[in-house]
Design a protein around this motif. Sequence first.
Motif, PDB file in Angstrom:
ATOM      1  N   GLU A   1      -7.325  13.763 -22.139  1.00 37.94           N
ATOM      2  CA  GLU A   1      -7.310  15.214 -22.369  1.00 37.94           C
ATOM      3  C   GLU A   1      -6.022  15.648 -23.050  1.00 37.94           C
ATOM      4  N   ASN A   2      -4.906  15.038 -22.657  1.00 35.94           N
ATOM      5  CA  ASN A   2      -3.613  15.425 -23.219  1.00 35.94           C
ATOM      6  C   ASN A   2      -3.490  15.112 -24.705  1.00 35.94           C
ATOM      7  N   THR A   3      -4.311  14.206 -25.216  1.00 37.89           N
ATOM      8  CA  THR A   3      -4.279  13.904 -26.643  1.00 37.89           C
ATOM      9  C   THR A   3      -4.975  14.978 -27.479  1.00 37.89           C
ATOM     10  N   GLY A   4      -5.692  15.891 -26.832  1.00 42.44           N
ATOM     11  CA  GLY A   4      -6.382  16.944 -27.568  1.00 42.44           C
ATOM     12  C   GLY A   4      -7.709  16.512 -28.150  1.00 42.44           C
ATOM     13  N   VAL A   5      -8.307  15.452 -27.597  1.00 39.63           N
ATOM     14  CA  VAL A   5      -9.569  14.940 -28.128  1.00 39.63           C
ATOM     15  C   VAL A   5     -10.661  16.006 -28.095  1.00 39.63           C
ATOM     16  N   ALA A   6     -10.839  16.642 -26.949  1.00 36.00           N
ATOM     17  CA  ALA A   6     -11.938  17.611 -26.809  1.00 36.00           C
ATOM     18  C   ALA A   6     -11.785  18.774 -27.782  1.00 36.00           C
ATOM     19  N   GLU A   7     -10.579  19.330 -27.854  1.00 32.85           N
ATOM     20  CA  GLU A   7     -10.348  20.466 -28.756  1.00 32.85           C
ATOM     21  C   GLU A   7     -10.584  20.065 -30.204  1.00 32.85           C
TER      22      GLU A   7
ATOM     23  N   VAL B   1     -12.512  17.602 -31.401  1.00 32.78           N
ATOM     24  CA  VAL B   1     -13.936  17.350 -31.666  1.00 32.78           C
ATOM     25  C   VAL B   1     -14.729  18.648 -31.676  1.00 32.78           C
ATOM     26  N   ASN B   2     -14.443  19.543 -30.729  1.00 26.60           N
ATOM     27  CA  ASN B   2     -15.197  20.801 -30.667  1.00 26.60           C
ATOM     28  C   ASN B   2     -14.938  21.673 -31.896  1.00 26.60           C
ATOM     29  N   LYS B   3     -13.679  21.742 -32.332  1.00 24.98           N
ATOM     30  CA  LYS B   3     -13.367  22.515 -33.533  1.00 24.98           C
ATOM     31  C   LYS B   3     -13.970  21.863 -34.771  1.00 24.98           C
ATOM     32  N   CYS B   4     -13.939  20.543 -34.810  1.00 24.63           N
ATOM     33  CA  CYS B   4     -14.539  19.827 -35.928  1.00 24.63           C
ATOM     34  C   CYS B   4     -16.051  20.057 -35.954  1.00 24.63           C
ATOM     35  N   GLY B   5     -16.661  20.076 -34.768  1.00 21.99           N
ATOM     36  CA  GLY B   5     -18.101  20.324 -34.693  1.00 21.99           C
ATOM     37  C   GLY B   5     -18.474  21.684 -35.241  1.00 21.99           C
ATOM     38  N   GLN B   6     -17.685  22.711 -34.910  1.00 20.34           N
ATOM     39  CA  GLN B   6     -17.956  24.053 -35.440  1.00 20.34           C
ATOM     40  C   GLN B   6     -17.779  24.081 -36.950  1.00 20.34           C
TER      41      GLN B   6
ATOM     42  N   LEU C   1     -14.778  15.233 -20.587  1.00 21.60           N
ATOM     43  CA  LEU C   1     -13.582  15.570 -21.350  1.00 21.60           C
ATOM     44  C   LEU C   1     -13.638  16.985 -21.915  1.00 21.60           C
ATOM     45  N   GLY C   2     -14.822  17.617 -21.835  1.00 23.89           N
ATOM     46  CA  GLY C   2     -14.978  18.963 -22.377  1.00 23.89           C
ATOM     47  C   GLY C   2     -15.542  19.005 -23.781  1.00 23.89           C
ATOM     48  N   ILE C   3     -16.030  17.868 -24.257  1.00 23.74           N
ATOM     49  CA  ILE C   3     -16.643  17.818 -25.586  1.00 23.74           C
ATOM     50  C   ILE C   3     -18.087  18.306 -25.475  1.00 23.74           C
ATOM     51  N   THR C   4     -18.448  19.296 -26.254  1.00 26.96           N
ATOM     52  CA  THR C   4     -19.767  19.918 -26.138  1.00 26.96           C
ATOM     53  C   THR C   4     -20.832  19.142 -26.905  1.00 26.96           C
ATOM     54  N   GLN C   5     -22.065  19.283 -26.445  1.00 23.62           N
ATOM     55  CA  GLN C   5     -23.189  18.660 -27.146  1.00 23.62           C
ATOM     56  C   GLN C   5     -23.393  19.302 -28.512  1.00 23.62           C
ATOM     57  N   PHE C   6     -23.066  20.591 -28.608  1.00 17.94           N
ATOM     58  CA  PHE C   6     -23.167  21.289 -29.904  1.00 17.94           C
ATOM     59  C   PHE C   6     -22.272  20.618 -30.939  1.00 17.94           C
ATOM     60  N   ALA C   7     -21.051  20.276 -30.533  1.00 16.22           N
ATOM     61  CA  ALA C   7     -20.115  19.627 -31.459  1.00 16.22           C
ATOM     62  C   ALA C   7     -20.651  18.273 -31.901  1.00 16.22           C
TER      63      ALA C   7
ATOM     64  N   VAL D   1     -11.628  17.184 -40.584  1.00 16.39           N
ATOM     65  CA  VAL D   1     -12.488  16.052 -40.205  1.00 16.39           C
ATOM     66  C   VAL D   1     -11.664  14.780 -40.064  1.00 16.39           C
ATOM     67  N   HIS D   2     -10.801  14.518 -41.046  1.00 17.16           N
ATOM     68  CA  HIS D   2     -10.008  13.287 -40.997  1.00 17.16           C
ATOM     69  C   HIS D   2      -9.013  13.313 -39.845  1.00 17.16           C
ATOM     70  N   SER D   3      -8.440  14.471 -39.553  1.00 19.69           N
ATOM     71  CA  SER D   3      -7.517  14.594 -38.429  1.00 19.69           C
ATOM     72  C   SER D   3      -8.238  14.336 -37.109  1.00 19.69           C
ATOM     73  N   CYS D   4      -9.440  14.888 -36.973  1.00 21.06           N
ATOM     74  CA  CYS D   4     -10.233  14.669 -35.770  1.00 21.06           C
ATOM     75  C   CYS D   4     -10.551  13.186 -35.612  1.00 21.06           C
TER      76      CYS D   4
END
Length: 280
Positions: free
Chosen positions: A74-80, A82-87, A11-17, A131-134
């Motif tokens: 992907e269309n739900t924006g899950v990856a984006e 989670v990745n932004k939340c991780g940062q 899905l594009g979710i990074t291990q860093f996140a 965080v809550h939005s993610c």
Amino acid sequence: MDPFSITVGALGITQFALSSIGNLRDLINGLDEAKDVIQDVASDLEAIQLPLSALKSLQISDDKTYVAAKEDLENTGVAEAVNKCGQACADFSKKLEQWTKHSTTTKLSLRDRLSVGLWNKEKIRTFRTQVHSCQAIVQFAIDSTQLIVLVRSENASKTARHKTEKQLRYLEHAIQEHIKVTKRKQDEALQRKNALENPEDEDEDDDSGAQRALAIQETSKQARLLEDNQTASGIVSQILSRLSIPEVSNTYEVTFSGSHNSGMQIGHSTGTINWNGGRT
């Protein structure tokens, strides 16, 4: 043929996140001084991790179905999200570590550091909002996919399918209620922004003015995060609203209206659906 499964990496979710989310959760849980101030953040972080882990149990019958299911997620924006939340979690972890590195009874406590100052209050509010939005985006997107999986299961009993239908409708209702609450919070953020832009007391020093300007930026970020949350939740709601489950003899057929979702079929998963995003 072995069944397909959707991984967070696909899905594009990074291990860093994922690591950043887990590390912050552990850090907060290890700080007695922070628990009563930001324990809700730790709870939301856990609620992000659990449904992501549940993806491992999804089994999809063929490549075409895998592509369609992956595209919907992907269309739900899950990856984006989670990745932004991780940062954001990584950045916040650094702050917490700095604030507790030389803690003594004579220095400003962590509790005070998390609450003093106009800009700091809004910045913490922005972080909480993100965080809550993610958490909501992840839970809605993955729960909806799990429900479709359960409905399509040929091995499920008639009673189990009926129960799943009820869960699906409950999820639709929960999403609509969540969108209403999120819209209200967005309006509140914009009201705070307006109040900051038009202060009653025009006599302020340079430092207060700078704090106010930074706080305005944070309220704008909050409003954007909440709008993105509504959009992502709305996408899941649209998918569910187009789902029909007609009963034919002893079988069930899942169909979607519209060209994008036509023919989508997902295989069986034994995962349990739990929604805990109702807290406001």
